[in-house]
Design an enzyme around this catalytic site. Sequence first.
Site: not given
Length: 159
Positions: A47-49
Site C-alpha cells: 500500500t505504501c508503494s
Amino acid sequence: MTIKIGDSLPEATLKRIGEGVETVDTRALFDSNKVVLFAVPGAFTPTCSERHLPGFVAHYDDFQQRGIGVYCVSVNDPFVMQAWGKDQHVPDGLQMLADGNGDFTKALGLEMDASGYGMGLRSRRYALYAEDGVVKGLWVEAPGEFKVSSAEHVLAQLG
C-alpha cells in the site's frame, strides 16, 4: 499519549541522505514552516508503494503551490528511504525521513507492533498538517485501512 490537534510536535532527530547521512532535528524541520508529514509502516510495502507515497508524489506541486512542504517518514533506515525515493521518482524537495529506532514515532504515540509480519516496531499510517511545529490537522488510519491519510484527502481537508 497520542499527539492531537493543538499539540506541538515533539523534539527528536531523524535521518536523511544528503551529503552523506544527515541528522535533522524536528525543530529545524517544522518550526517556521507549513508542512504535511505522512507516515507509512514501511518502505517498499504494497500500500505504501502503490498508493500512499505515489499520491503525494502526484500532488506534490499542489502542496507546493500552497506553500506547504511535504515530508515522508518511516521506521526504516535512511538508505532504505533514499532507495525507495529513487524507486518512486520522488521529486526534489519531498523529504524522505528515516526514524530508524522509532523514537519520533513513539514520541507521537503512533507506533504499532508489526512483529506478526516480521517487521517489529513500526509507525501507524497517518498524515498530519503542522504550522510552526503545531499540529493543525491529524488523520490517523484505522488498522489495515488507507482512506484519511491520502494526499487527496489531506488536500481536501486543507481546502
